[in-house]
Design a protein around this motif. Structure first.
Motif, PDB file in Angstrom:
ATOM      1  N   TRP A   1       0.855  -1.175   0.000  1.00 37.18           N
ATOM      2  CA  TRP A   1       0.000   0.000   0.000  1.00 37.18           C
ATOM      3  C   TRP A   1       0.897   1.233   0.000  1.00 37.18           C
ATOM      4  CZ3 TRP A   1      -4.988   0.265  -1.037  1.00 37.18           C
ATOM      5  CH2 TRP A   1      -5.730  -0.911  -0.964  1.00 37.18           C
ATOM      6  N   LEU A   2       0.750   2.064  -1.041  1.00 33.32           N
ATOM      7  CA  LEU A   2       1.563   3.273  -1.188  1.00 33.32           C
ATOM      8  C   LEU A   2       0.675   4.507  -1.157  1.00 33.32           C
ATOM      9  CD1 LEU A   2       4.039   2.205  -4.021  1.00 33.32           C
ATOM     10  CD2 LEU A   2       4.364   2.085  -1.545  1.00 33.32           C
ATOM     11  N   LEU A   3       1.225   5.572  -0.597  1.00 31.08           N
ATOM     12  CA  LEU A   3       0.528   6.842  -0.532  1.00 31.08           C
ATOM     13  C   LEU A   3       0.478   7.447  -1.933  1.00 31.08           C
ATOM     14  CD1 LEU A   3      -0.765   9.044   1.264  1.00 31.08           C
ATOM     15  CD2 LEU A   3       1.533   9.996   1.552  1.00 31.08           C
ATOM     16  N   ALA A   4      -0.732   7.585  -2.468  1.00 25.61           N
ATOM     17  CA  ALA A   4      -0.898   8.098  -3.829  1.00 25.61           C
ATOM     18  C   ALA A   4      -1.259   9.572  -3.841  1.00 25.61           C
ATOM     19  CB  ALA A   4      -1.972   7.295  -4.549  1.00 25.61           C
ATOM     20  N   GLY A   5      -1.820  10.058  -2.738  1.00 25.15           N
ATOM     21  CA  GLY A   5      -2.210  11.462  -2.678  1.00 25.15           C
ATOM     22  C   GLY A   5      -2.456  11.886  -1.249  1.00 25.15           C
ATOM     23  N   ALA A   6      -2.321  13.172  -0.995  1.00 19.70           N
ATOM     24  CA  ALA A   6      -2.554  13.691   0.355  1.00 19.70           C
ATOM     25  C   ALA A   6      -2.890  15.175   0.293  1.00 19.70           C
ATOM     26  CB  ALA A   6      -1.329  13.473   1.243  1.00 19.70           C
ATOM     27  N   ASP A   7      -3.831  15.536   1.101  1.00 23.49           N
ATOM     28  CA  ASP A   7      -4.157  16.938   1.318  1.00 23.49           C
ATOM     29  C   ASP A   7      -4.198  17.149   2.824  1.00 23.49           C
ATOM     30  OD1 ASP A   7      -4.602  18.035  -1.370  1.00 23.49           O
ATOM     31  OD2 ASP A   7      -6.189  16.524  -1.454  1.00 23.49           O
ATOM     32  N   TRP A   8      -3.789  18.309   3.259  1.00 21.08           N
ATOM     33  CA  TRP A   8      -3.816  18.603   4.689  1.00 21.08           C
ATOM     34  C   TRP A   8      -4.071  20.080   4.896  1.00 21.08           C
ATOM     35  CZ3 TRP A   8       0.410  17.046   1.939  1.00 21.08           C
ATOM     36  CH2 TRP A   8       1.473  17.950   1.820  1.00 21.08           C
ATOM     37  N   GLU A   9      -4.720  20.352   6.004  1.00 21.12           N
ATOM     38  CA  GLU A   9      -5.044  21.722   6.371  1.00 21.12           C
ATOM     39  C   GLU A   9      -4.752  21.906   7.847  1.00 21.12           C
ATOM     40  OE1 GLU A   9      -6.003  24.204   4.410  1.00 21.12           O
ATOM     41  OE2 GLU A   9      -6.035  22.893   2.650  1.00 21.12           O
ATOM     42  N   PRO A  10      -4.187  23.042   8.219  1.00 23.96           N
ATOM     43  CA  PRO A  10      -3.995  23.300   9.646  1.00 23.96           C
ATOM     44  C   PRO A  10      -5.354  23.481  10.326  1.00 23.96           C
ATOM     45  CG  PRO A  10      -3.267  25.174   8.317  1.00 23.96           C
ATOM     46  CD  PRO A  10      -3.687  24.103   7.364  1.00 23.96           C
ATOM     47  N   VAL A  11      -5.430  23.000  11.547  1.00 21.89           N
ATOM     48  CA  VAL A  11      -6.648  23.148  12.342  1.00 21.89           C
ATOM     49  C   VAL A  11      -6.459  24.376  13.223  1.00 21.89           C
ATOM     50  CG1 VAL A  11      -8.139  22.071  14.072  1.00 21.89           C
ATOM     51  CG2 VAL A  11      -7.024  20.649  12.324  1.00 21.89           C
ATOM     52  N   PRO A  12      -7.398  25.318  13.174  1.00 22.84           N
ATOM     53  CA  PRO A  12      -7.268  26.510  14.024  1.00 22.84           C
ATOM     54  C   PRO A  12      -7.223  26.134  15.506  1.00 22.84           C
ATOM     55  CG  PRO A  12      -9.032  26.785  12.410  1.00 22.84           C
ATOM     56  CD  PRO A  12      -8.591  25.349  12.343  1.00 22.84           C
ATOM     57  N   LEU A  13      -6.416  26.877  16.271  1.00 22.40           N
ATOM     58  CA  LEU A  13      -6.232  26.587  17.691  1.00 22.40           C
ATOM     59  C   LEU A  13      -7.550  26.585  18.449  1.00 22.40           C
ATOM     60  CD1 LEU A  13      -4.346  26.001  20.031  1.00 22.40           C
ATOM     61  CD2 LEU A  13      -4.012  28.466  20.294  1.00 22.40           C
TER      62      LEU A  13
END
Length: 158
Positions: A133-145
């Motif tokens: 299993w390989l990482l094909a895509g990723a999105d990330w967003e910071p979570v406000p404090l």
């Protein structure tokens, strides 16, 4: 040196593996945990082995080479990187595809005391390639404090 958490995770995987085949969820989570261990140990090459050659992230704005550059930059910037992953939700979307979503607290700094930290929400896609299993895509967003703080449990005073 293996951490207690890594040793425990390895033992659980070993016990499950001896009794029955791992599910897609268990296999993807195991890879995510391996990636966490590799980045914390500063092993960027081993970390990158889990990323597909045609990786696409950040809504198509980031490829595998850019991930490698980001990892190198962060490992040079901080003497010590750590991630605390919160529950991981894996969904099998096809026989050779899955998604995983989780929240992570990522910290970095000199030595044992983090100088910086941020919570992120990750949405990842995975593909089974040659049995891995390989990482094909990723999105990330910071979570406000303020969102992080409002979701903390309220301590009881007895």
């Amino acid at each position: 040196m293996m951490t207690q958490r890594a040793l425990l995770a390895g033992l659980v995987v070993l016990l499950v593996a001896c009794s029955q085949p791992l599910t897609v969820e268990q296999r993807v989570i195991a890879v995510i945990r391996q990636m966490e261990e590799k980045i914390e140990a500063g092993e960027r090459r081993d970390f990158m082995t889990h990323i597909a050659e045609d990786f696409s992230g950040r809504d198509g704005r980031m490829n595998r080479d850019q991930v490698r550059a980001l990892v190198v930059f962060q490992l040079r910037r901080f003497e010590r990187l750590q991630a605390q992953l919160f529950p991981i939700t894996v969904t099998e979307t096809a026989p050779d595809r899955a998604t995983a979503e989780f929240r992570a607290l990522v910290t970095g700094g000199p030595g044992w005391i983090p100088e910086r930290g941020q919570v992120y929400d990750f949405s990842t896609s995975w593909r089974l390639i040659d049995g891995d299993w390989l990482l094909a895509g990723a999105d990330w967003e910071p979570v406000p404090l303020d969102e992080v703080l409002e979701n903390l449990p309220t301590p009881s005073i007895d």
